[in-house]
Design a protein around this motif. Structure first.
Motif, PDB file in Angstrom:
ATOM      1  N   HIS A  16       0.826  -1.213   0.000  1.00  0.00           N
ATOM      2  CA  HIS A  16       0.000   0.000   0.000  1.00  0.00           C
ATOM      3  C   HIS A  16       0.865   1.270   0.000  1.00  0.00           C
ATOM      4  O   HIS A  16       0.620   2.188  -0.776  1.00  0.00           O
ATOM      5  N   ASP A  17       1.868   1.311   0.861  1.00  0.00           N
ATOM      6  CA  ASP A  17       2.713   2.508   0.966  1.00  0.00           C
ATOM      7  C   ASP A  17       3.504   2.761  -0.311  1.00  0.00           C
ATOM      8  O   ASP A  17       3.639   3.905  -0.751  1.00  0.00           O
ATOM      9  N   VAL A  18       4.023   1.686  -0.910  1.00  0.00           N
ATOM     10  CA  VAL A  18       4.802   1.832  -2.148  1.00  0.00           C
ATOM     11  C   VAL A  18       3.899   2.313  -3.278  1.00  0.00           C
ATOM     12  O   VAL A  18       4.283   3.180  -4.071  1.00  0.00           O
ATOM     13  N   LEU A  19       2.693   1.769  -3.356  1.00  0.00           N
ATOM     14  CA  LEU A  19       1.748   2.211  -4.388  1.00  0.00           C
ATOM     15  C   LEU A  19       1.447   3.700  -4.239  1.00  0.00           C
ATOM     16  O   LEU A  19       1.402   4.435  -5.228  1.00  0.00           O
ATOM     17  N   HIS A  20       1.253   4.131  -3.004  1.00  0.00           N
ATOM     18  CA  HIS A  20       0.977   5.548  -2.766  1.00  0.00           C
ATOM     19  C   HIS A  20       2.173   6.408  -3.196  1.00  0.00           C
ATOM     20  O   HIS A  20       1.994   7.431  -3.868  1.00  0.00           O
ATOM     21  N   PHE A  29       3.727   5.737 -13.578  1.00  0.00           N
ATOM     22  CA  PHE A  29       2.885   4.871 -12.756  1.00  0.00           C
ATOM     23  C   PHE A  29       1.438   5.352 -12.772  1.00  0.00           C
ATOM     24  O   PHE A  29       0.518   4.543 -12.882  1.00  0.00           O
ATOM     25  N   ARG A  30       1.235   6.657 -12.644  1.00  0.00           N
ATOM     26  CA  ARG A  30      -0.140   7.184 -12.656  1.00  0.00           C
ATOM     27  C   ARG A  30      -0.840   6.844 -13.966  1.00  0.00           C
ATOM     28  O   ARG A  30      -2.008   6.445 -13.966  1.00  0.00           O
ATOM     29  N   GLU A  31      -0.134   6.984 -15.086  1.00  0.00           N
ATOM     30  CA  GLU A  31      -0.729   6.666 -16.387  1.00  0.00           C
ATOM     31  C   GLU A  31      -1.045   5.178 -16.481  1.00  0.00           C
ATOM     32  O   GLU A  31      -2.112   4.789 -16.962  1.00  0.00           O
ATOM     33  N   LEU A  32      -0.116   4.338 -16.030  1.00  0.00           N
ATOM     34  CA  LEU A  32      -0.347   2.890 -16.027  1.00  0.00           C
ATOM     35  C   LEU A  32      -1.528   2.544 -15.131  1.00  0.00           C
ATOM     36  O   LEU A  32      -2.383   1.736 -15.502  1.00  0.00           O
ATOM     37  N   SER A  33      -1.592   3.163 -13.975  1.00  0.00           N
ATOM     38  CA  SER A  33      -2.685   2.924 -13.043  1.00  0.00           C
ATOM     39  C   SER A  33      -4.033   3.299 -13.662  1.00  0.00           C
ATOM     40  O   SER A  33      -5.016   2.566 -13.519  1.00  0.00           O
ATOM     41  N   GLU A  34      -4.077   4.409 -14.355  1.00  0.00           N
ATOM     42  CA  GLU A  34      -5.321   4.841 -15.010  1.00  0.00           C
ATOM     43  C   GLU A  34      -5.733   3.865 -16.109  1.00  0.00           C
ATOM     44  O   GLU A  34      -6.910   3.529 -16.243  1.00  0.00           O
ATOM     45  N   ARG A  35      -4.756   3.404 -16.899  1.00  0.00           N
ATOM     46  CA  ARG A  35      -5.063   2.426 -17.955  1.00  0.00           C
ATOM     47  C   ARG A  35      -5.542   1.110 -17.343  1.00  0.00           C
ATOM     48  O   ARG A  35      -6.496   0.502 -17.821  1.00  0.00           O
ATOM     49  N   TYR A  36      -4.868   0.691 -16.273  1.00  0.00           N
ATOM     50  CA  TYR A  36      -5.270  -0.539 -15.585  1.00  0.00           C
ATOM     51  C   TYR A  36      -6.708  -0.412 -15.084  1.00  0.00           C
ATOM     52  O   TYR A  36      -7.523  -1.324 -15.267  1.00  0.00           O
ATOM     53  N   HIS A  37      -7.007   0.688 -14.442  1.00  0.00           N
ATOM     54  CA  HIS A  37      -8.348   0.912 -13.900  1.00  0.00           C
ATOM     55  C   HIS A  37      -9.398   0.857 -15.012  1.00  0.00           C
ATOM     56  O   HIS A  37     -10.455   0.234 -14.844  1.00  0.00           O
ATOM     57  N   ALA A  38      -9.113   1.477 -16.146  1.00  0.00           N
ATOM     58  CA  ALA A  38     -10.062   1.488 -17.267  1.00  0.00           C
ATOM     59  C   ALA A  38     -10.298   0.072 -17.797  1.00  0.00           C
ATOM     60  O   ALA A  38     -11.442  -0.312 -18.074  1.00  0.00           O
TER      61      ALA A  38
END
Length: 82
Positions: A16-20, A29-38
């Motif tokens: 959790h802490d590393v992800l934050h 990472f933010r872009e990857l996270s957004e694509r993953y979420h979509a």
């Protein structure tokens, strides 16, 4: 996406802490996270009959989701090693 158990914190609860930290510090990472979420949302909609798709489309999306999870895992390991 926590309602279907495929958000990144559900996938990597011990990090959790590393992800934050990655979310705050890394545009990649933010872009990857957004694509993953979509992709996770699209899979959820297909699996629950909200959106129609072929079996091949669903399989392709699931493979893409797994590839992104591999990328996130690599980013976590790299951040922890730094």
């Amino acid at each position: 996406m926590s309602e279907n158990g495929h958000d990144l914190h559900a996938e990597f609860p011990q990090h959790h802490d590393v992800l934050h930290t990655l979310k705050v510090e890394s545009t990649a990472f933010r872009e990857l996270s957004e694509r993953y979420h979509a992709v996770a949302q699209e899979i959820h909609r297909i699996e629950h009959g909200i959106e129609a798709a072929s079996d091949q489309r669903l399989e392709d999306l699931k493979k893409r989701r797994l590839q992104m999870l591999d990328q996130v895992s690599t980013m976590i390991l790299e951040k922890k090693a730094a």
